[in-house]
Design an enzyme around this catalytic site. Structure first.
Site, mmCIF file in Angstrom:
data_model
loop_
_atom_site.group_PDB
_atom_site.id
_atom_site.type_symbol
_atom_site.label_atom_id
_atom_site.label_comp_id
_atom_site.label_asym_id
_atom_site.label_seq_id
_atom_site.Cartn_x
_atom_site.Cartn_y
_atom_site.Cartn_z
ATOM 1 N N TYR A 61 0.828 -1.212 0.000
ATOM 2 C CA TYR A 61 0.000 0.000 0.000
ATOM 3 C C TYR A 61 0.863 1.265 0.000
ATOM 4 O O TYR A 61 0.644 2.180 -0.773
ATOM 5 C CB TYR A 61 -0.918 0.006 1.232
ATOM 6 C CG TYR A 61 -1.959 1.096 1.174
ATOM 7 C CD1 TYR A 61 -3.237 0.823 0.679
ATOM 8 C CD2 TYR A 61 -1.674 2.393 1.596
ATOM 9 C CE1 TYR A 61 -4.195 1.823 0.604
ATOM 10 C CE2 TYR A 61 -2.627 3.397 1.514
ATOM 11 C CZ TYR A 61 -3.886 3.110 1.019
ATOM 12 O OH TYR A 61 -4.827 4.104 0.934
ATOM 13 N N PHE B 77 -7.222 19.538 -25.138
ATOM 14 C CA PHE B 77 -7.890 18.289 -25.469
ATOM 15 C C PHE B 77 -9.281 18.320 -24.822
ATOM 16 O O PHE B 77 -9.511 19.093 -23.900
ATOM 17 C CB PHE B 77 -7.055 17.113 -24.946
ATOM 18 C CG PHE B 77 -7.666 15.781 -25.239
ATOM 19 C CD1 PHE B 77 -7.870 15.380 -26.553
ATOM 20 C CD2 PHE B 77 -8.065 14.936 -24.214
ATOM 21 C CE1 PHE B 77 -8.452 14.147 -26.830
ATOM 22 C CE2 PHE B 77 -8.637 13.699 -24.487
ATOM 23 C CZ PHE B 77 -8.839 13.314 -25.791
ATOM 24 N N ASP B 78 -10.216 17.480 -25.301
ATOM 25 C CA ASP B 78 -11.606 17.618 -24.825
ATOM 26 C C ASP B 78 -11.757 17.430 -23.311
ATOM 27 O O ASP B 78 -12.460 18.205 -22.659
ATOM 28 C CB ASP B 78 -12.597 16.739 -25.622
ATOM 29 C CG ASP B 78 -12.258 15.252 -25.610
ATOM 30 O OD1 ASP B 78 -11.195 14.889 -25.068
ATOM 31 O OD2 ASP B 78 -13.051 14.453 -26.150
ATOM 32 N N ASP C 127 0.932 19.027 -21.663
ATOM 33 C CA ASP C 127 0.072 17.844 -21.744
ATOM 34 C C ASP C 127 0.804 16.892 -22.690
ATOM 35 O O ASP C 127 0.826 17.091 -23.899
ATOM 36 C CB ASP C 127 -1.300 18.261 -22.283
ATOM 37 C CG ASP C 127 -2.245 17.079 -22.448
ATOM 38 O OD1 ASP C 127 -1.777 15.927 -22.368
ATOM 39 O OD2 ASP C 127 -3.443 17.315 -22.675
ATOM 40 N N ALA D 27 0.743 13.524 -23.454
ATOM 41 C CA ALA D 27 0.250 12.194 -23.844
ATOM 42 C C ALA D 27 1.098 11.605 -24.977
ATOM 43 O O ALA D 27 1.345 10.409 -25.017
ATOM 44 C CB ALA D 27 -1.207 12.286 -24.272
ATOM 45 N N LYS E 185 -1.195 6.544 -23.848
ATOM 46 C CA LYS E 185 -0.663 6.826 -25.178
ATOM 47 C C LYS E 185 0.819 6.469 -25.202
ATOM 48 O O LYS E 185 1.168 5.311 -25.304
ATOM 49 C CB LYS E 185 -0.907 8.292 -25.562
ATOM 50 C CG LYS E 185 -2.343 8.665 -25.898
ATOM 51 C CD LYS E 185 -3.277 8.649 -24.746
ATOM 52 C CE LYS E 185 -4.650 9.164 -25.034
ATOM 53 N NZ LYS E 185 -4.980 10.351 -24.269
ATOM 54 N N HIS F 274 -20.114 13.674 -26.871
ATOM 55 C CA HIS F 274 -19.896 12.644 -27.883
ATOM 56 C C HIS F 274 -19.857 11.233 -27.308
ATOM 57 O O HIS F 274 -20.157 10.275 -27.992
ATOM 58 C CB HIS F 274 -18.611 12.937 -28.658
ATOM 59 C CG HIS F 274 -17.406 13.119 -27.789
ATOM 60 N ND1 HIS F 274 -17.239 14.223 -26.986
ATOM 61 C CD2 HIS F 274 -16.330 12.335 -27.581
ATOM 62 C CE1 HIS F 274 -16.105 14.099 -26.324
ATOM 63 N NE2 HIS F 274 -15.529 12.963 -26.671
HETATM 64 C C1 LIG Z 1 -6.038 11.153 -23.847
HETATM 65 C C2 LIG Z 1 -5.651 12.533 -23.591
HETATM 66 C C3 LIG Z 1 -5.927 13.138 -22.365
HETATM 67 C C4 LIG Z 1 -6.752 12.475 -21.277
HETATM 68 O O1 LIG Z 1 -6.206 11.304 -20.837
HETATM 69 P P1 LIG Z 1 -7.061 10.037 -20.362
HETATM 70 O O2 LIG Z 1 -6.012 9.044 -20.012
HETATM 71 O O3 LIG Z 1 -7.909 9.615 -21.522
HETATM 72 O O4 LIG Z 1 -7.881 10.449 -19.210
HETATM 73 C C5 LIG Z 1 -5.468 14.423 -22.177
HETATM 74 N N1 LIG Z 1 -4.814 15.078 -23.139
HETATM 75 C C6 LIG Z 1 -4.541 14.530 -24.327
HETATM 76 C C7 LIG Z 1 -3.795 15.298 -25.361
HETATM 77 C C8 LIG Z 1 -4.959 13.247 -24.607
HETATM 78 O O5 LIG Z 1 -4.731 12.717 -25.800
#
Ligand SMILES: *Cc1c(COP(=O)(O)O)cnc(C)c1O
Length: 461
Positions: free
Chosen positions: A75, A127-128, A218, A220, A261, A451
């Site tokens: 833990y 991103f969304d 960000d 990813a 990603k 969506h």
């Molecule tokens: C996928 C993504 C996110 C969010 O991540 P999740 O793991 O899906 O919660 C944030 N920013 C970008 C650019 C992404 O492609």
């Protein structure tokens, strides 16, 4: 990698296989109806080629599966946490590393701590989920992409860049005190998976420093972005991609990562920060909503696989294959007369549904029409990035998104070239009958991230 040859091969062989979901067109028509024409509601075993997302859909390596067995599930203070922490620190150079179950948890925690009414977050493009979390925390999210980012048919090397003049103007207008951070999304997912240049990052960092505004990345798809810099930006051709990645991180003071990603795992994420005050408050939120800071909503084994994935993703043979295999789909679609966002992005091809289906106006959701047709005809699952995702209804008036795209995201290390050849064949067939496609309408639209769960129906012909 055999440099002298034209064909770029998959730099792996396959040890475990999974069957694809075969269905008939009549079955798919019924499945679509049952899903209210929202492909997120289709069971995955009824999908033949799944290009819905590259998020968490990649294949792990034998070494990652081996690492899974080494996971320490204590833990507190698990060994796996320190393996993970070291991997993230070595890569990013940031002091504090908080594991989270996926990218949006990092967003929610950071925005919860830094945003609020009257604040505006500026970005090359949110991103969304990032936008939704900024807004849910009471702040506004404003995108400042370079103008060429919206000219989809015109190729340019770094269409993910931020408009630095617009940034300076906005800071002047809003006041630096009302801008909790600038978010640079690498690569720019919402606008075609296009990379950000090092030069632009450096410029944004300079402007941000002058005004005392933190830059948060960000990341990813940091590795894909770094490799694009190596391929396209003067001065980087001979630099190892890991060094380029480190330089990227040096232009900011923290990052949010969806490890689903470019960490080559199926779940996971992290928030890495230098700021002591922010990290203290984020850690409190982490414990409240994710878990103790040495696991943060993940299992020890997840942290091991993630740490290993961060290594593997920077293999230049892998990145060569990765960017080439996405471009290969772009080449095929272009030959089939399908308009795409140029140039191909790092993780996906974006079809310009506005140009592909000019007879369907934005309010009748041309992207959704194409997504449904791809599934109906061939069991291919894609996602709309257009007016269903970003359109709004204000005072009863429909406000379309600035683009109507269909994203074909390529999972990492999953499909082979013949799968992609087949997708191209399907598109060539649809292109011949494009004028017969009908528009769609929204039957039920939830308030946020519509969506994912909206219900849709075809327009009468
Ligand atoms: C996928 C993504 C996110 C969010 O991540 P999740 O793991 O899906 O919660 C944030 N920013 C970008 C650019 C992404 O492609």
């Amino acid at each position: 990698m055999p440099e002298a040859w034209k064909t770029i091969v998959e730099p792996f062989r396959i040890k475990t296989v999974e069957p694809l979901g075969f269905t008939t067109e009549a079955q798919r028509e019924q499945i679509l109806r049952d899903a209210d024409y929202n492909v997120f509601a289709i069971p995955a075993d009824k999908v033949f080629i799944d290009l819905l997302t590259d998020s968490g859909t990649g294949a792990m390596s034998a070494e990652q599966w081996a690492a899974i067995m080494r996971g320490d599930e204590s833990y507190a203070g698990a060994r796996s946490f320190f393996v993970f922490e070291k991997a993230v620190r070595d890569l990013t150079g940031y002091r504090h590393v908080l594991p989270v179950h996926q990218g949006r948890a990092a967003e929610r925690i950071l925005m919860g701590v830094t945003c609020g009414r009257g604040k505006t977050v500026l970005s090359n493009s949110h991103f969304d989920t990032t936008r939704a979390n900024v807004e849910a925390a009471g702040a506004a999210a404003l995108d400042l992409p370079v103008p060429e980012a919206l000219r989809f048919d015109v190729p340019a090397p770094f269409k993910g860049d931020m408009d630095v003049r617009a940034l300076e103007a906005k800071i002047g207008e809003l006041g630096a005190a009302n801008i909790p951070m600038i978010i640079m999304t690498l690569t720019n997912n919402s606008l075609g998976g296009q990379p950000v240049s090092m030069r632009n990052l450096r410029e944004v960092a300079r402007v941000a420093r002058e005004h005392g505004i933190p830059v948060i990345l960000d990341v990813a798809r940091f590795a894909e972005n770094a490799f694009f810099i190596k391929l396209r930006e003067p001065g980087y051709a001979t630099r190892p991609v890991r060094e380029i990645a480190r330089e990227i991180f040096s232009h900011a003071s923290g990052c949010m990562m969806s490890s689903k990603k470019d960490a080559l795992v199926n779940i996971g994420g992290f928030l890495a920060l230098n700021d002591e005050e922010w990290v203290g408050r984020c850690r409190e939120m982490l414990i409240l909503t994710e878990g103790f800071p040495t696991y943060g909503g993940l299992a020890g084994r997840d942290l091991e696989a993630l740490a290993r994935g961060l290594e593997e993703v920077l293999d230049e043979n892998y990145l060569t294959y990765r960017l080439r295999s996405v471009a290969y789909l772009g080449d095929g679609l272009r030959r089939a007369g399908v308009p795409i966002v140029e140039p191909p992005g790092g993780h996906a091809i974006y079809v310009d549904a506005k140009r592909f289906l000019p007879h369907i106006p934005p309010e009748k959701l041309p992207g959704v029409a194409l997504v449904c047709e791809l599934y109906r005809r061939a069991g291919i699952r894609a996602v709309e990035i257009g007016s269903l995702m970003f359109g709004r209804v204000e005072d009863g008036v429909f406000k379309p998104a600035s683009m109507e795209l269909v994203r074909l995201a390529i999972p990492r290390r999953v499909y082979t070239q013949s799968h992609i050849d087949w997708v191209v064949e399907v598109f060539a067939d649809i292109a011949k009958r494009a004028v017969s496609l009908r528009g769609m309408r929204v039957v039920q639209r939830p308030r946020r991230l519509a969506h994912f769960t909206a219900k849709l129906a075809p327009e009468p012909s």
